[in-house]
Design an enzyme around this catalytic site. Sequence first.
Site, PDB file in Angstrom:
ATOM      1  N   HIS A 115       0.827  -1.208   0.000  1.00  0.00           N
ATOM      2  CA  HIS A 115       0.000   0.000   0.000  1.00  0.00           C
ATOM      3  C   HIS A 115       0.860   1.257   0.000  1.00  0.00           C
ATOM      4  O   HIS A 115       0.461   2.283  -0.538  1.00  0.00           O
ATOM      5  CB  HIS A 115      -0.986  -0.024   1.172  1.00  0.00           C
ATOM      6  CG  HIS A 115      -2.094  -1.001   0.932  1.00  0.00           C
ATOM      7  ND1 HIS A 115      -2.133  -2.237   1.511  1.00  0.00           N
ATOM      8  CD2 HIS A 115      -3.168  -0.916   0.116  1.00  0.00           C
ATOM      9  CE1 HIS A 115      -3.199  -2.882   1.068  1.00  0.00           C
ATOM     10  NE2 HIS A 115      -3.845  -2.110   0.229  1.00  0.00           N
ATOM     11  N   ARG A 161     -10.462   3.870  -1.612  1.00  0.00           N
ATOM     12  CA  ARG A 161      -9.950   3.099  -0.464  1.00  0.00           C
ATOM     13  C   ARG A 161     -10.268   3.887   0.812  1.00  0.00           C
ATOM     14  O   ARG A 161      -9.435   4.609   1.348  1.00  0.00           O
ATOM     15  CB  ARG A 161      -8.437   2.902  -0.596  1.00  0.00           C
ATOM     16  CG  ARG A 161      -8.023   1.973  -1.736  1.00  0.00           C
ATOM     17  CD  ARG A 161      -6.504   1.802  -1.768  1.00  0.00           C
ATOM     18  NE  ARG A 161      -6.075   0.655  -2.541  1.00  0.00           N
ATOM     19  CZ  ARG A 161      -5.638   0.711  -3.792  1.00  0.00           C
ATOM     20  NH1 ARG A 161      -5.567   1.856  -4.421  1.00  0.00           N
ATOM     21  NH2 ARG A 161      -5.256  -0.402  -4.419  1.00  0.00           N
ATOM     22  N   ARG A 189     -15.179   1.549  -1.304  1.00  0.00           N
ATOM     23  CA  ARG A 189     -14.857   0.267  -0.669  1.00  0.00           C
ATOM     24  C   ARG A 189     -14.968   0.463   0.837  1.00  0.00           C
ATOM     25  O   ARG A 189     -14.424   1.420   1.388  1.00  0.00           O
ATOM     26  CB  ARG A 189     -13.449  -0.175  -1.036  1.00  0.00           C
ATOM     27  CG  ARG A 189     -13.081  -1.465  -0.321  1.00  0.00           C
ATOM     28  CD  ARG A 189     -11.791  -2.006  -0.792  1.00  0.00           C
ATOM     29  NE  ARG A 189     -10.667  -1.235  -0.285  1.00  0.00           N
ATOM     30  CZ  ARG A 189      -9.402  -1.495  -0.613  1.00  0.00           C
ATOM     31  NH1 ARG A 189      -9.139  -2.459  -1.470  1.00  0.00           N
ATOM     32  NH2 ARG A 189      -8.419  -0.791  -0.112  1.00  0.00           N
ATOM     33  N   GLU A 212     -10.399 -11.204  -4.259  1.00  0.00           N
ATOM     34  CA  GLU A 212      -8.958 -11.043  -4.032  1.00  0.00           C
ATOM     35  C   GLU A 212      -8.379 -12.174  -3.202  1.00  0.00           C
ATOM     36  O   GLU A 212      -7.206 -12.176  -2.857  1.00  0.00           O
ATOM     37  CB  GLU A 212      -8.646  -9.673  -3.425  1.00  0.00           C
ATOM     38  CG  GLU A 212      -9.522  -9.222  -2.302  1.00  0.00           C
ATOM     39  CD  GLU A 212      -9.248  -7.775  -1.876  1.00  0.00           C
ATOM     40  OE1 GLU A 212      -8.310  -7.133  -2.380  1.00  0.00           O
ATOM     41  OE2 GLU A 212      -9.984  -7.296  -0.996  1.00  0.00           O
ATOM     42  N   ASN A 266      -3.822  -7.234  -6.609  1.00  0.00           N
ATOM     43  CA  ASN A 266      -2.666  -7.131  -5.694  1.00  0.00           C
ATOM     44  C   ASN A 266      -2.748  -8.220  -4.631  1.00  0.00           C
ATOM     45  O   ASN A 266      -1.775  -8.930  -4.358  1.00  0.00           O
ATOM     46  CB  ASN A 266      -2.637  -5.765  -5.003  1.00  0.00           C
ATOM     47  CG  ASN A 266      -2.719  -4.634  -5.992  1.00  0.00           C
ATOM     48  OD1 ASN A 266      -2.295  -4.792  -7.125  1.00  0.00           O
ATOM     49  ND2 ASN A 266      -3.279  -3.515  -5.577  1.00  0.00           N
ATOM     50  N   ASP A 267      -3.932  -8.330  -4.025  1.00  0.00           N
ATOM     51  CA  ASP A 267      -4.087  -9.360  -3.012  1.00  0.00           C
ATOM     52  C   ASP A 267      -4.265 -10.737  -3.632  1.00  0.00           C
ATOM     53  O   ASP A 267      -3.797 -11.735  -3.074  1.00  0.00           O
ATOM     54  CB  ASP A 267      -5.275  -9.032  -2.094  1.00  0.00           C
ATOM     55  CG  ASP A 267      -4.863  -8.027  -1.034  1.00  0.00           C
ATOM     56  OD1 ASP A 267      -3.787  -8.208  -0.448  1.00  0.00           O
ATOM     57  OD2 ASP A 267      -5.597  -7.053  -0.810  1.00  0.00           O
ATOM     58  N   ARG A 322       3.031  -8.958   0.166  1.00  0.00           N
ATOM     59  CA  ARG A 322       3.263  -7.843  -0.777  1.00  0.00           C
ATOM     60  C   ARG A 322       4.112  -6.729  -0.183  1.00  0.00           C
ATOM     61  O   ARG A 322       4.579  -5.856  -0.897  1.00  0.00           O
ATOM     62  CB  ARG A 322       1.931  -7.311  -1.337  1.00  0.00           C
ATOM     63  CG  ARG A 322       0.941  -6.883  -0.297  1.00  0.00           C
ATOM     64  CD  ARG A 322      -0.460  -6.763  -0.886  1.00  0.00           C
ATOM     65  NE  ARG A 322      -0.717  -5.443  -1.415  1.00  0.00           N
ATOM     66  CZ  ARG A 322      -1.920  -4.926  -1.600  1.00  0.00           C
ATOM     67  NH1 ARG A 322      -3.002  -5.645  -1.318  1.00  0.00           N
ATOM     68  NH2 ARG A 322      -2.087  -3.726  -2.079  1.00  0.00           N
ATOM     69  N   CYS A 344      -9.364  -3.836 -10.311  1.00  0.00           N
ATOM     70  CA  CYS A 344      -8.975  -2.562  -9.702  1.00  0.00           C
ATOM     71  C   CYS A 344      -7.596  -2.645  -9.036  1.00  0.00           C
ATOM     72  O   CYS A 344      -7.155  -1.707  -8.396  1.00  0.00           O
ATOM     73  CB  CYS A 344     -10.021  -2.089  -8.691  1.00  0.00           C
ATOM     74  SG  CYS A 344     -10.201  -3.197  -7.299  1.00  0.00           S
TER      75      CYS A 344
HETATM   76  C1  PEP Z   1      -6.051  -5.238  -4.538  1.00  0.00           C
HETATM   77  O1  PEP Z   1      -5.832  -6.014  -3.612  1.00  0.00           O
HETATM   78  O2  PEP Z   1      -5.716  -5.465  -5.717  1.00  0.00           O
HETATM   79  C2  PEP Z   1      -6.761  -3.967  -4.294  1.00  0.00           C
HETATM   80  C3  PEP Z   1      -7.174  -3.219  -5.282  1.00  0.00           C
HETATM   81  O3  PEP Z   1      -6.912  -3.565  -3.007  1.00  0.00           O
HETATM   82  P1  PEP Z   1      -5.684  -3.047  -2.101  1.00  0.00           P
HETATM   83  O4  PEP Z   1      -4.511  -2.834  -3.002  1.00  0.00           O
HETATM   84  O5  PEP Z   1      -6.135  -1.808  -1.441  1.00  0.00           O
HETATM   85  O6  PEP Z   1      -5.489  -4.184  -1.144  1.00  0.00           O
HETATM   86 MG    MG Z   2      -6.810  -5.736  -1.737  1.00  0.00          MG
END
Ligand code: PEP
Ligand code: MG
Length: 574
Positions: free
Chosen positions: A194, A301, A337, A435, A458-459, A469, A506
């Site tokens: 993040h 977010r 979200r 995710e 991402n997750d 991550r 996203c």
């Molecule tokens: C993700 O996990 O891809 C996502 C968009 O949410 P975040 O990056 O805030 O965990």
């Molecule tokens: Mg996420």
Amino acid sequence: MSFTMHGTGVSGDIAIGFAHLVSHATLEVAHYVLPKQHVANEILRFDAAIEATRQEMEGLREHISGNTPAEFGAFLDMHLMILNDSTLSKAPRQLIEDQQCNAEWALKQQTDSLLAQFDEIEDSYLRERKADVVQVAERVLKSLLGHPSHAPASISPEQSSILVAHDLSPADMILFKQHQFAAFITDVGGSTSHSAIVARSLNIPSVMALHHARQLIRENELLIVDGAQGVVIVNPDKHVLAEYKLRQNQYSLEKQKLKRLKTARATTLDGAHIELHANIELPQDVAKVRESGAMGIGLFRSEFLFLNRDDLPGEEEQFLAYRKVAEDMRGLPVTIRTLDLGADKQLNGVTSSGTNPALGLRAIRLCLAEPQMFQTQLRAILRASHYGKIRILIPMLCNLPEISQSLHLIECAKQSLAVENLPYDTAIEVGGMIEIPAAALAVQAFAKKLDFLSIGTNDLIQYTLAIDRTDDTVAHLYDPLHPAILMLLAHTIRSADKVGISVAVCGEMAGDSTLTRLLLGLGLRVFSMHPSHLLAVKQRILKTSLPELTNLVNKMLKTEEPEKMHSLLARLNA
Ligand code: PEP
Ligand code: MG
């Protein structure tokens, strides 16, 4: 001496500027010697900062709202005790006097010496109070920084400063949104952490995972930061400097050219219309969204409203923030979200519990465990829905009971508003983030209960490939082209299509223009990304013919070898 460091390029472009070393958590502790006649004033400035911090904390203590967890009160009491202790509130005065130094530096020295004493303590409870001392000292420092003394002229102006830090949390990063630095570099951090996502949203070059930058770089040294290549050059010679200045100009010319696409519709050569939405962290990000020409906000977010403060934002404060975004977007959709706190995004004073915070009480799990906090947010979102087109997105869903419980709580929030005659959009859509691999595999059942889906790559990548991550030691394993990831994406997109609901991506994959054609070929028609990536993705879409993708993307879905996968992607992008 000139030398080069290599790390992970997080945010593109080139910056040239002077190093400004920052210590943990935004504490920009400059050190300078004061003329003797300014020492008494500096001590007064320090006293005023202590007093302002005390008043701020006492104010917070008095106004703790009903929905704030009980630990907050105890936590503030302890912080007040630390602040009132003479080791923190008095000892730095002596240092200012003895060393004729600025107040920030005196406080930093005293804090460091206190922390060293904590390391010697055997009692683990007391040892853990170290973090509290840091937080109190940070508060005083922030107060000092709000009332700066006259720093010497040698301190470089923000615009040409490059921040050099060991580590910056997402909460630290968000504070930097108020400043205008030329670039960031850090020793640790993964490219989809993040912190990296916020760094990217600042739209300035950034390199992470440099390991020894904080140790090797000195204040005010000249740096070149190449955020695309992940390279930092310290004290470059004049030829290297000239070369990078040239590249910098080329980048800015390319950016200017892209701006022409702002009002163009994102339509493929064969006429398919693609929806491009933007991701934001704070209401003030909407200006950038509008500049990018996005069709809406695909991911707000909301948890960033909760960071860097000692209380929780109440319903009214949240309502005003969400309403502002909805109104500023003038009828375009805004997907809020619900809180994704936990793991690397923690409230002040809360340390992550468990040995694997990313697998712990995060996002919807935390909200279901704290229904009062969740209700406050849901009521605020619903109230704001009366002022624009708002959608609710639930993060980190892993099973159907979580969906039923969330929908039930949304229903409760609606009923409570109806009882009070407060208006809200009765047809508000509720979507879920895909995710967690289990959610992607069981997506058809999820899709039947929800109005839309959004894939958080991402997750999804973190959990599928078992790579933290935030941990740069495993960052090389981050692979959006891993066959398992492609299968999960293809399955999720197909399943949503079958059920007849919309699906977006996203995560950071959506903003990587080298992956745009792959995602289109997998059937994706809705993308949400940081606004600064939107025009490059649009440009790629405008040059794409969907029927020409099918063959190659099908081949990619059957490919197991990484080299072959990469060469197929290169052909797809040719
Ligand atoms: C993700 O996990 O891809 C996502 C968009 O949410 P975040 O990056 O805030 O965990
Ligand atoms: Mg996420």
